[in-house]
Enzyme design. Structure first.
Site, PDB file in Angstrom:
ATOM      1  N   ASP A 102      24.099  -8.601  -3.210  1.00 16.63           N
ATOM      2  CA  ASP A 102      22.998  -8.184  -4.084  1.00 16.63           C
ATOM      3  C   ASP A 102      23.480  -7.036  -4.964  1.00 16.63           C
ATOM      4  O   ASP A 102      24.610  -6.547  -4.840  1.00 16.63           O
ATOM      5  CB  ASP A 102      21.742  -7.815  -3.292  1.00 16.63           C
ATOM      6  CG  ASP A 102      21.915  -6.594  -2.394  1.00 16.63           C
ATOM      7  OD1 ASP A 102      22.865  -5.820  -2.592  1.00 16.63           O
ATOM      8  OD2 ASP A 102      21.083  -6.410  -1.489  1.00 16.63           O
TER       9      ASP A 102
ATOM     10  N   ASP B  83      14.951  -7.029   3.058  1.00 14.98           N
ATOM     11  CA  ASP B  83      15.867  -5.956   2.656  1.00 14.98           C
ATOM     12  C   ASP B  83      15.093  -4.804   2.023  1.00 14.98           C
ATOM     13  O   ASP B  83      14.044  -5.023   1.414  1.00 14.98           O
ATOM     14  CB  ASP B  83      16.898  -6.484   1.650  1.00 14.98           C
ATOM     15  CG  ASP B  83      17.835  -7.512   2.272  1.00 14.98           C
ATOM     16  OD1 ASP B  83      17.999  -7.486   3.499  1.00 14.98           O
ATOM     17  OD2 ASP B  83      18.397  -8.325   1.524  1.00 14.98           O
TER      18      ASP B  83
ATOM     19  N   ARG C 216      19.952 -13.893  -0.897  1.00 21.31           N
ATOM     20  CA  ARG C 216      21.162 -13.227  -1.408  1.00 21.31           C
ATOM     21  C   ARG C 216      22.351 -14.182  -1.364  1.00 21.31           C
ATOM     22  O   ARG C 216      23.138 -14.274  -2.304  1.00 21.31           O
ATOM     23  CB  ARG C 216      21.495 -11.993  -0.563  1.00 21.31           C
ATOM     24  CG  ARG C 216      20.654 -10.779  -0.817  1.00 21.31           C
ATOM     25  CD  ARG C 216      21.125  -9.611   0.004  1.00 21.31           C
ATOM     26  NE  ARG C 216      20.813  -9.773   1.415  1.00 21.31           N
ATOM     27  CZ  ARG C 216      21.666  -9.535   2.406  1.00 21.31           C
ATOM     28  NH1 ARG C 216      22.902  -9.166   2.148  1.00 21.31           N
ATOM     29  NH2 ARG C 216      21.297  -9.678   3.650  1.00 21.31           N
TER      30      ARG C 216
ATOM     31  N   TYR D 156       9.918 -17.429  -2.322  1.00 20.47           N
ATOM     32  CA  TYR D 156      10.444 -16.222  -2.951  1.00 20.47           C
ATOM     33  C   TYR D 156      10.531 -16.392  -4.466  1.00 20.47           C
ATOM     34  O   TYR D 156      10.737 -17.502  -4.961  1.00 20.47           O
ATOM     35  CB  TYR D 156      11.862 -15.913  -2.455  1.00 20.47           C
ATOM     36  CG  TYR D 156      11.995 -15.600  -0.996  1.00 20.47           C
ATOM     37  CD1 TYR D 156      11.943 -14.289  -0.527  1.00 20.47           C
ATOM     38  CD2 TYR D 156      12.205 -16.624  -0.060  1.00 20.47           C
ATOM     39  CE1 TYR D 156      12.099 -14.001   0.827  1.00 20.47           C
ATOM     40  CE2 TYR D 156      12.358 -16.340   1.287  1.00 20.47           C
ATOM     41  CZ  TYR D 156      12.303 -15.030   1.722  1.00 20.47           C
ATOM     42  OH  TYR D 156      12.452 -14.757   3.056  1.00 20.47           O
TER      43      TYR D 156
END
Length: 304
Positions: free
Chosen positions: A81, A39, A173, A67
């Site tokens: 998000d 993103d 997300r 992550y």
């Protein structure tokens, strides 16, 4: 043309497509592809394939990832998000650390995840985020993803900092959203940093400005990972020059075409090179036919 993989640090504000476009300008070549969408507000590791290594893009997309994420509890948004439109806000003061940890740890293992509308997945030829921007929501099928581990680094309500090790296709997300829903407070992703994709790690990643500087100083080759390095665990064989055209045309190769004999098992994959040590491709052995068959070609026949 440059061939190989470069480990890019995707900075905030860029799409993965933007990174490819910038690199085309910096490197002066068109044949470039990225290995998985991040993103615009996310940062971190984005392996980019150059030249003939673009044939690796789908293989690198399949790799497991790590992550670092910040989950913001108490706020639900349409994009899952912090950039999205707020749909609901709730109080988080009643949540306890033990309850939060128990809930999050429950996601370790396989779990069915519903892809978000704000994603690049396509339905009937259209990307979901395009439909979402038009106010259209379509039915999506849940996908089985795997969370290998979640390490909670810090809980400072309403924020939770955590490291997630997961399989391909996992939306962090959506993981944040789902955890928030299970906790009864709602939640969204506030920040995301991808620290590892397969063998590519954050500590070795390069910003676009660094790549440009390396290109200008003639040192770019020092950071390009050769295509065959992605298959270093496979044994290698060399095809004799007299059978070179067989190899570069993708024909099956007999064991006697090789400069050295090697005992291999059914389906075993090998790296094939020519006598100049040029990587040709990945082959697998077929015992019944007594030959190596091409799996993926990484060579341009225009070489000779």
């Amino acid at each position: 043309m440059i061939n190989g993989i470069i480990n890019i640090y995707k900075e905030k504000g860029y799409t993965s497509h933007d990174v490819v476009a910038k690199l085309r300008g910096i490197l002066g070549q068109k044949k470039i592809g990225h290995t998985g969408t991040l993103d615009p507000d996310a940062e971190g590791v984005l392996p980019v394939c150059l030249g003939r290594a673009t044939r690796l893009c789908d293989m690198l997309t399949e790799k497991n990832k790590i992550y670092e994420a910040v989950l913001l509890l108490g706020k639900t948004t349409d994009t899952q998000d912090i950039t999205g439109r707020v749909l609901e806000e709730r109080d988080t003061s009643s949540l306890t650390e033990s309850y939060i940890k128990e809930c999050i740890q429950g996601y370790i293992g396989e779990y069915e995840q519903l892809p978000p509308m704000y994603s690049a997945l396509k339905v009937k030829g259209r990307k979901l985020y395009e439909l979402a921007r038009e106010g259209i929501e379509v039915e999506r099928k849940k996908r089985l993803v795997q969370i290998f581990d979640i390490t909670i680094d810090r809980i400072e309500l309403p924020r939770i900092s955590m490291e997630v090790k997961c399989s391909k296709g996992t939306y962090i997300r959506t993981l944040c959203h789902d955890i928030g829903q299970d906790l009864g407070a709602g939640g969204c992703m506030e920040a995301l940093l991808r620290t590892k994709v397969g063998r590519f790690e954050l500590k070795d990643s390069l910003r676009l400005a660094q790549v440009e500087n390396l290109k200008e100083t003639g040192k770019l080759s020092e950071v390009i990972v050769p295509t065959d390095a992605m298959f270093s665990e496979l044994p290698s064989l060399t095809v004799a020059d007299e059978y070179w055209t067989y190899a570069c045309n993708g024909n099956p190769l007999k064991p006697e075409y090789m400069t050295k004999k090697k005992t291999v098992s059914e389906g075993e994959r090998v790296r094939i090179y020519d006598e100049e040590k040029t990587f040709i491709g990945i082959y697998h052995y077929n015992i019944s036919k007594g030959e190596y068959r091409l799996g993926k070609m990484f060579f341009s026949p225009s070489k000779k």
